[in-house]
Design a protein around this motif. Structure first.
Motif, mmCIF file in Angstrom:
data_model
loop_
_atom_site.group_PDB
_atom_site.id
_atom_site.type_symbol
_atom_site.label_atom_id
_atom_site.label_comp_id
_atom_site.label_asym_id
_atom_site.label_seq_id
_atom_site.Cartn_x
_atom_site.Cartn_y
_atom_site.Cartn_z
ATOM 1 N N LEU A 53 50.356 39.813 49.810
ATOM 2 C CA LEU A 53 48.806 39.512 48.463
ATOM 3 C C LEU A 53 47.764 39.924 48.400
ATOM 4 C CD1 LEU A 53 47.102 35.896 50.899
ATOM 5 C CD2 LEU A 53 46.606 37.894 49.809
ATOM 6 N N TYR A 54 47.098 39.892 47.068
ATOM 7 C CA TYR A 54 46.493 40.619 47.120
ATOM 8 C C TYR A 54 44.963 39.651 46.714
ATOM 9 C CZ TYR A 54 50.290 44.309 45.960
ATOM 10 O OH TYR A 54 50.976 44.842 46.169
ATOM 11 N N ARG A 55 44.010 40.366 46.594
ATOM 12 C CA ARG A 55 42.527 39.750 46.317
ATOM 13 C C ARG A 55 41.878 40.945 45.677
ATOM 14 N NH1 ARG A 55 39.041 36.090 49.296
ATOM 15 N NH2 ARG A 55 40.639 35.150 50.763
ATOM 16 N N VAL A 56 41.974 41.371 44.364
ATOM 17 C CA VAL A 56 41.415 41.825 43.770
ATOM 18 C C VAL A 56 40.602 41.424 42.913
ATOM 19 C CG1 VAL A 56 43.707 42.504 43.392
ATOM 20 C CG2 VAL A 56 42.872 41.225 41.721
ATOM 21 N N LEU A 57 39.456 42.960 42.895
ATOM 22 C CA LEU A 57 38.239 42.369 41.654
ATOM 23 C C LEU A 57 38.765 43.146 40.270
ATOM 24 C CD1 LEU A 57 35.442 43.410 43.929
ATOM 25 C CD2 LEU A 57 35.994 41.284 43.415
ATOM 26 N N THR A 58 38.269 42.784 39.574
ATOM 27 C CA THR A 58 38.114 43.475 38.190
ATOM 28 C C THR A 58 37.146 43.437 37.624
ATOM 29 O OG1 THR A 58 38.029 40.851 36.935
ATOM 30 C CG2 THR A 58 40.073 41.565 37.952
ATOM 31 N N ASP A 59 36.264 43.701 38.293
ATOM 32 C CA ASP A 59 34.890 43.984 37.521
ATOM 33 C C ASP A 59 34.307 45.030 38.662
ATOM 34 O OD1 ASP A 59 34.666 43.133 34.885
ATOM 35 O OD2 ASP A 59 34.730 41.596 35.501
ATOM 36 N N ASP A 60 33.168 46.011 38.737
ATOM 37 C CA ASP A 60 32.151 46.336 40.053
ATOM 38 C C ASP A 60 31.331 45.071 39.693
ATOM 39 O OD1 ASP A 60 31.619 48.060 41.263
ATOM 40 O OD2 ASP A 60 31.119 49.985 39.841
#
Length: 499
Positions: free
Chosen positions: A121-128
């Motif tokens: 499972l991944y929990r990801v952010l695309t922006d800073d």
């Protein structure tokens, strides 16, 4: 519109509708993952069991879910930690991990081909974004505190760059409909009475009797495995009904990313699945409160546009939506119905229902059989948590009060039946009655009462699914007024039809 899981399969066994009056030890209302897991627990212990299902086995929320199974929750263990503390999130993670293991073991034991696979499972952010970065750090700390092995990552199987993310190994995915169909086959083999297209129209909780249009069932115990309790229940005052949309697409010249991929932008859940030899990319998102979609917004179109911006989409083949109910204090309600020793319920799963449904089925089975369960106190359906629940309780009841007042006082959307656009639904006032009016592509008009029979709120038109949805407690109805889901027992009353 049907979810990819709900496409007709050759081995989709049919079960009859209830016809006549019967007696049993345990009556389970609802043949989704919660109901059938409960039924299996008690049937294998020797109890006589009857299961009533309004649609087909798995035809409700179970068959419209993502097929993702995981120990944490979509809103984050860090959110639960702030309300409940370290000990509780450890228990949540442990109970949900056991549930995923149980599904794997049960599928293997019963020989159910449900495409069960262990996946990260991944929990990801695309922006800073500073706030999201802080929440990701808090979630990593909560996962570790709960005894889970998680790590920060800078790369994922997604074909677009990310800012940073979390990875949690050894979670799982499966075909939820095939799984519950396998449970149903085993229950049938054990002699359980399974009845489809048998909507419950009334329940006598004092005497444990349920009535359908064609029969009655008397039982020693009743299990409400209906996603939200049928009829009027105090729990509904603190649960927010939400809808979320799903699409399944084929890609051109692109590997299908493996894993449970949650992109926090604000939220899209992505996974891959193979059906009939064809790979598909499945995406869930665009959540909004039931009955409160933004006017003029095409949620399926917005989903498709987002997917095409991230992947080389060849075609979008399936579109569907599903409902969820979140509890006021963040934990599901599983156990005895308030004021009854013989009626059991499970609700408040939010967007994590497949795993919670399995937790619930096992826990309810233990309670019915008189066995101890280490989770019963934590998820007790009669618990009172005013401090943890107040914010959501006030929010939901303010919304209900607003709809009860505003919808009745606001002028209707159109003034005459002829003003309803082709292929659309509108609320019309006619001779002092509020009508939910639909005009089909041939120009023919059908009208039902716009008053939800549950607690008398007015329904709203859902253009994406072509349904009438109640914004108060989530009851949903077909164009002809028949009940799809929610707490309402009875349909919207028919008023007129030119068909």
């Amino acid at each position: 519109m049907a979810a990819i899981w709900q496409v007709a399969k050759d081995d989709n066994q049919a079960y009859p509708a209830l016809d006549g009056d019967i007696e049993t030890d345990v009556l389970v209302i609802g043949a989704g993952i919660t109901g059938l897991t409960t039924a299996l627990q008690v049937a294998e212990a020797g109890k006589r069991v009857v299961v009533l299902e309004a649609l087909r086995v798995g035809g409700g929320t179970t068959g419209a879910s993502t097929g993702n199974l995981y120990a944490p929750v979509t809103k984050g263990l860090s959110t639960l930690r702030k309300k409940w503390g370290d000990s509780v999130i450890g228990q949540v993670a442990a109970s949900r991990t056991e549930a995923v293991d149980y599904i794997e073991e049960t599928a293997r034991r019963l020989g159910v081909d449900c495409a069960f696979h262990r996946r990260p499972l991944y929990r990801v952010l695309t922006d800073d974004d500073s706030a999201l970065n802080n929440s990701l750090d808090e979630e990593l700390d909560a996962l570790l505190c709960a005894g889970l092995t998680a790590s920060l990552v800078s790369e994922t199987p997604l074909p677009f760059p990310i800012h940073r993310g979390l990875k949690l190994d050894n979670q799982a995915q499966f075909d939820p409909l095939r799984y519950v169909q396998g449970l149903a086959r085993e229950l049938s083999r054990l002699g359980v009475g399974l009845y489809e297209y048998s909507s419950v129209l009334d329940i006598d909780f004092d005497h444990c009797r349920a009535e359908t249009a064609t029969g009655k069932v008397s039982a020693e115990s009743i299990v409400l495995a209906t996603h939200t309790p049928k009829g009027i229940n105090l729990l509904q005052t603190g649960m927010e009904p939400l809808r979320e949309y799903g699409i399944a697409a084929r890609l051109s010249g692109q590997d299908y990313p493996q894993g449970i991929l949650w992109v926090l932008d604000p939220f899209h859940s992505i996974r891959s699945y193979q059906h009939a030899g064809q790979d598909y990319l499945i995406m869930i998102g665009e959540q909004h409160k039931t009955g409160e979609g933004e006017p003029g917004v095409d949620y399926y179109g917005r989903m498709e546009s987002y997917l095409r911006s991230k992947f080389p989409v060849a075609s979008v083949d399936y579109r569907w939506s599903a409902q969820q109910y979140g509890s006021a204090d963040g934990l599901p309600y599983i156990g005895r119905r308030h004021g009854s020793e013989r009626v059991f319920l499970a609700t408040g799963f939010a967007g994590d229902g497949l795993t919670w449904g399995t937790v619930a089925g096992r826990l309810l089975g233990d309670l019915i059989l008189g066995h101890d369960s280490r989770w019963s106190e934590l998820y007790d359906a009669t618990r009172f948590t005013p401090v943890k629940s107040m914010k959501e309780w006030v929010k939901e009841n303010t919304a209900v009060a607003k709809h009860l007042a505003q919808d009745y006082l606001t002028p209707t959307e159109v003034k005459a039946l002829d003003d309803v656009p082709v292929g659309e639904g509108r609320i019309v006032a006619l001779e002092g009655d509020k009508l939910a009016v639909y005009r089909n592509e041939l120009g023919q008009v059908s009208a039902v009462s716009a008053v939800c029979p549950h607690l008398k709120c007015l329904v709203h038109w859902n253009p994406g699914d072509r349904t009438w949805d109640c914004p108060c407690h989530g009851s949903r109805f077909e164009i002809d007024g028949s009940v799809i889901e929610g707490p309402a027992y009875h349909p919207l009353a028919r008023r007129l039809s030119s068909e």
